[in-house]
Design a protein around this motif. Structure first.
Motif, PDB file in Angstrom:
ATOM      1  N   SER A 277      -3.206  50.791  49.890  1.00 52.41           N
ATOM      2  CA  SER A 277      -4.140  51.859  50.231  1.00 52.41           C
ATOM      3  C   SER A 277      -3.850  52.340  51.653  1.00 52.41           C
ATOM      4  CB  SER A 277      -5.585  51.353  50.151  1.00 52.41           C
ATOM      5  OG  SER A 277      -5.829  50.400  51.160  1.00 52.41           O
ATOM      6  N   TRP A 278      -4.366  53.508  51.975  1.00 51.06           N
ATOM      7  CA  TRP A 278      -4.184  54.057  53.319  1.00 51.06           C
ATOM      8  C   TRP A 278      -4.773  53.133  54.380  1.00 51.06           C
ATOM      9  CZ3 TRP A 278      -0.853  57.711  54.257  1.00 51.06           C
ATOM     10  CH2 TRP A 278      -0.556  58.673  53.288  1.00 51.06           C
ATOM     11  N   GLN A 279      -5.838  52.384  54.037  1.00 54.88           N
ATOM     12  CA  GLN A 279      -6.503  51.519  55.001  1.00 54.88           C
ATOM     13  C   GLN A 279      -5.772  50.189  55.194  1.00 54.88           C
ATOM     14  OE1 GLN A 279      -8.095  53.049  52.394  1.00 54.88           O
ATOM     15  NE2 GLN A 279      -8.992  54.664  53.634  1.00 54.88           N
ATOM     16  N   ASN A 280      -4.854  49.832  54.301  1.00 56.05           N
ATOM     17  CA  ASN A 280      -4.178  48.538  54.391  1.00 56.05           C
ATOM     18  C   ASN A 280      -2.696  48.660  54.708  1.00 56.05           C
ATOM     19  OD1 ASN A 280      -4.281  45.645  54.193  1.00 56.05           O
ATOM     20  ND2 ASN A 280      -3.194  45.828  52.258  1.00 56.05           N
ATOM     21  N   LEU A 281      -2.131  49.866  54.728  1.00 61.71           N
ATOM     22  CA  LEU A 281      -0.713  50.051  55.014  1.00 61.71           C
ATOM     23  C   LEU A 281      -0.511  50.685  56.382  1.00 61.71           C
ATOM     24  CD1 LEU A 281       0.512  51.367  51.562  1.00 61.71           C
ATOM     25  CD2 LEU A 281       1.034  49.161  52.585  1.00 61.71           C
ATOM     26  N   VAL A 282       0.463  50.157  57.128  1.00 62.90           N
ATOM     27  CA  VAL A 282       0.819  50.709  58.430  1.00 62.90           C
ATOM     28  C   VAL A 282       2.330  50.771  58.557  1.00 62.90           C
ATOM     29  CG1 VAL A 282      -1.265  49.955  59.653  1.00 62.90           C
ATOM     30  CG2 VAL A 282       0.713  48.441  59.547  1.00 62.90           C
ATOM     31  N   ALA A 283       2.812  51.649  59.425  1.00 63.53           N
ATOM     32  CA  ALA A 283       4.234  51.698  59.735  1.00 63.53           C
ATOM     33  C   ALA A 283       4.589  50.487  60.579  1.00 63.53           C
ATOM     34  CB  ALA A 283       4.563  52.988  60.483  1.00 63.53           C
ATOM     35  N   CYS A 284       5.797  49.959  60.384  1.00 62.99           N
ATOM     36  CA  CYS A 284       6.167  48.718  61.059  1.00 62.99           C
ATOM     37  C   CYS A 284       7.671  48.687  61.318  1.00 62.99           C
ATOM     38  CB  CYS A 284       5.745  47.546  60.163  1.00 62.99           C
ATOM     39  SG  CYS A 284       5.875  45.940  60.929  1.00 62.99           S
ATOM     40  N   CYS A 285       8.075  48.086  62.424  1.00 67.90           N
ATOM     41  CA  CYS A 285       9.503  47.897  62.688  1.00 67.90           C
ATOM     42  C   CYS A 285       9.966  46.640  61.937  1.00 67.90           C
ATOM     43  CB  CYS A 285       9.771  47.789  64.180  1.00 67.90           C
ATOM     44  SG  CYS A 285       9.108  46.323  64.970  1.00 67.90           S
ATOM     45  N   LEU A 286      11.258  46.509  61.767  1.00 64.71           N
ATOM     46  CA  LEU A 286      11.798  45.367  61.022  1.00 64.71           C
ATOM     47  C   LEU A 286      11.464  44.035  61.684  1.00 64.71           C
ATOM     48  CD1 LEU A 286      15.291  46.731  59.958  1.00 64.71           C
ATOM     49  CD2 LEU A 286      13.407  46.110  58.463  1.00 64.71           C
ATOM     50  N   ALA A 287      11.537  43.991  63.013  1.00 64.22           N
ATOM     51  CA  ALA A 287      11.288  42.733  63.728  1.00 64.22           C
ATOM     52  C   ALA A 287       9.846  42.252  63.518  1.00 64.22           C
ATOM     53  CB  ALA A 287      11.580  42.907  65.214  1.00 64.22           C
ATOM     54  N   CYS A 288       8.895  43.150  63.688  1.00 57.22           N
ATOM     55  CA  CYS A 288       7.485  42.763  63.505  1.00 57.22           C
ATOM     56  C   CYS A 288       7.187  42.435  62.050  1.00 57.22           C
ATOM     57  CB  CYS A 288       6.556  43.868  63.993  1.00 57.22           C
ATOM     58  SG  CYS A 288       6.516  44.065  65.783  1.00 57.22           S
ATOM     59  N   ASN A 289       7.803  43.158  61.136  1.00 52.32           N
ATOM     60  CA  ASN A 289       7.564  42.918  59.722  1.00 52.32           C
ATOM     61  C   ASN A 289       8.031  41.523  59.318  1.00 52.32           C
ATOM     62  OD1 ASN A 289       6.851  43.331  57.080  1.00 52.32           O
ATOM     63  ND2 ASN A 289       8.083  45.164  56.805  1.00 52.32           N
TER      64      ASN A 289
ATOM     65  N   CYS B 217       3.882  46.908  67.742  1.00 55.58           N
ATOM     66  CA  CYS B 217       4.533  46.908  69.064  1.00 55.58           C
ATOM     67  C   CYS B 217       4.822  48.309  69.607  1.00 55.58           C
ATOM     68  CB  CYS B 217       5.832  46.101  69.010  1.00 55.58           C
ATOM     69  SG  CYS B 217       7.158  46.892  68.058  1.00 55.58           S
ATOM     70  N   GLY B 218       4.749  49.334  68.767  1.00 48.98           N
ATOM     71  CA  GLY B 218       4.994  50.700  69.221  1.00 48.98           C
ATOM     72  C   GLY B 218       6.437  51.143  69.131  1.00 48.98           C
ATOM     73  N   ALA B 219       7.345  50.283  68.678  1.00 49.55           N
ATOM     74  CA  ALA B 219       8.758  50.648  68.541  1.00 49.55           C
ATOM     75  C   ALA B 219       8.938  51.595  67.354  1.00 49.55           C
ATOM     76  CB  ALA B 219       9.605  49.395  68.345  1.00 49.55           C
ATOM     77  N   HIS B 220      10.145  52.100  67.184  1.00 55.94           N
ATOM     78  CA  HIS B 220      10.449  52.981  66.061  1.00 55.94           C
ATOM     79  C   HIS B 220      10.294  52.206  64.750  1.00 55.94           C
ATOM     80  CE1 HIS B 220      12.207  56.293  63.862  1.00 55.94           C
ATOM     81  NE2 HIS B 220      13.038  55.449  63.276  1.00 55.94           N
ATOM     82  N   ALA B 221       9.519  52.740  63.827  1.00 59.36           N
ATOM     83  CA  ALA B 221       9.234  52.056  62.558  1.00 59.36           C
ATOM     84  C   ALA B 221      10.103  52.612  61.444  1.00 59.36           C
ATOM     85  CB  ALA B 221       7.768  52.220  62.198  1.00 59.36           C
ATOM     86  N   THR B 222      10.642  51.703  60.638  1.00 62.10           N
ATOM     87  CA  THR B 222      11.443  52.106  59.489  1.00 62.10           C
ATOM     88  C   THR B 222      10.896  51.541  58.182  1.00 62.10           C
ATOM     89  OG1 THR B 222      12.899  50.228  59.892  1.00 62.10           O
ATOM     90  CG2 THR B 222      13.578  52.355  60.809  1.00 62.10           C
ATOM     91  N   THR B 223       9.928  50.649  58.258  1.00 62.38           N
ATOM     92  CA  THR B 223       9.341  50.049  57.060  1.00 62.38           C
ATOM     93  C   THR B 223       7.830  50.205  57.119  1.00 62.38           C
ATOM     94  OG1 THR B 223       9.075  47.859  58.054  1.00 62.38           O
ATOM     95  CG2 THR B 223      11.170  48.301  56.952  1.00 62.38           C
ATOM     96  N   ILE B 224       7.168  49.789  56.045  1.00 56.08           N
ATOM     97  CA  ILE B 224       5.712  49.739  56.059  1.00 56.08           C
ATOM     98  C   ILE B 224       5.279  48.295  55.820  1.00 56.08           C
ATOM     99  CG2 ILE B 224       5.385  52.130  55.349  1.00 56.08           C
ATOM    100  CD1 ILE B 224       4.805  51.138  52.531  1.00 56.08           C
ATOM    101  N   ASP B 225       4.059  47.973  56.273  1.00 56.52           N
ATOM    102  CA  ASP B 225       3.559  46.609  56.179  1.00 56.52           C
ATOM    103  C   ASP B 225       2.131  46.631  55.653  1.00 56.52           C
ATOM    104  OD1 ASP B 225       3.634  43.724  56.758  1.00 56.52           O
ATOM    105  OD2 ASP B 225       2.118  44.228  58.257  1.00 56.52           O
ATOM    106  N   HIS B 226       1.792  45.635  54.860  1.00 65.35           N
ATOM    107  CA  HIS B 226       0.416  45.446  54.409  1.00 65.35           C
ATOM    108  C   HIS B 226      -0.314  44.632  55.473  1.00 65.35           C
ATOM    109  CE1 HIS B 226       2.365  46.384  50.585  1.00 65.35           C
ATOM    110  NE2 HIS B 226       1.166  46.718  50.141  1.00 65.35           N
ATOM    111  N   VAL B 227      -1.386  45.165  56.033  1.00 71.29           N
ATOM    112  CA  VAL B 227      -2.157  44.446  57.047  1.00 71.29           C
ATOM    113  C   VAL B 227      -2.674  43.142  56.439  1.00 71.29           C
ATOM    114  CG1 VAL B 227      -4.132  44.529  58.608  1.00 71.29           C
ATOM    115  CG2 VAL B 227      -2.769  46.589  58.223  1.00 71.29           C
TER     116      VAL B 227
END
Length: 167
Positions: A106-118, A86-96
């Protein structure tokens, strides 16, 4: 107090204590490029400027084949602390692709994510809930990523690390 060490070709190598940097300068193995203003080091009979950036006098061959380890801090830095969904401030990471479905750390499967989206995404893939990634996750590159201790960048270091951070 930390000091950025540059190779003879001015590529960043490491971050060391100012004591180690001063020892390299005194021994003639490095030269001071940037100093910390108004904070000298006093010896018995001599005054030394406190180095912020030094350059080695001889080139050191560095094996750049080493992989950059995947860390939570690294993923957040790579994605500029912005949620990949969503583009909001991210505090966690998520596995795609969730780990329960064979997704790896891995770098290809992890992204920064906000709590709501996670929490909304849960154990599903983005395609299953109709979401698109805003970025393409990939391993970062450049000497700025390989330099340990360069996370808290001092303003005087920016010009030496800037090309690598723009990756």
């Amino acid at each position: 107090m930390r000091t950025l060490v540059l190779n003879a070709g001015f590529e960043p190598l490491a971050v060391v204590s100012f004591r180690r940097a001063l020892a390299l300068v005194i021994c003639g193995k490095a030269a001071v490029v940037e100093i910390v203003e108004d904070d000298p080091v006093w010896g018995v009979s001599v005054r030394y400027d406190r180095p912020s950036v030094i350059v080695l006098t001889r080139y050191v061959k560095v094996p750049y084949s080493r992989r950059i380890p995947v860390t939570r801090r690294g993923v957040l830095k790579r994605d500029l602390h912005r949620c990949a969904y969503c583009g909001a401030h991210a505090t966690t990471i998520d596995h795609v692709v969730p780990r329960s479905r064979g997704g790896e750390d891995s770098w290809q499967n992890l992204v920064a994510c906000c709590l709501a989206c996670n929490s909304t995404k849960g154990n599903r893939t983005p395609a299953e809930i109709g979401w698109q990634l805003r970025i393409t996750p990939r391993m970062p590159y450049g000497p700025g990523w390989a330099v340990r201790g360069a996370e808290g960048v001092v303003p005087q270091w920016e010009q030496y690390l800037a090309p690598a951070v723009a990756a």
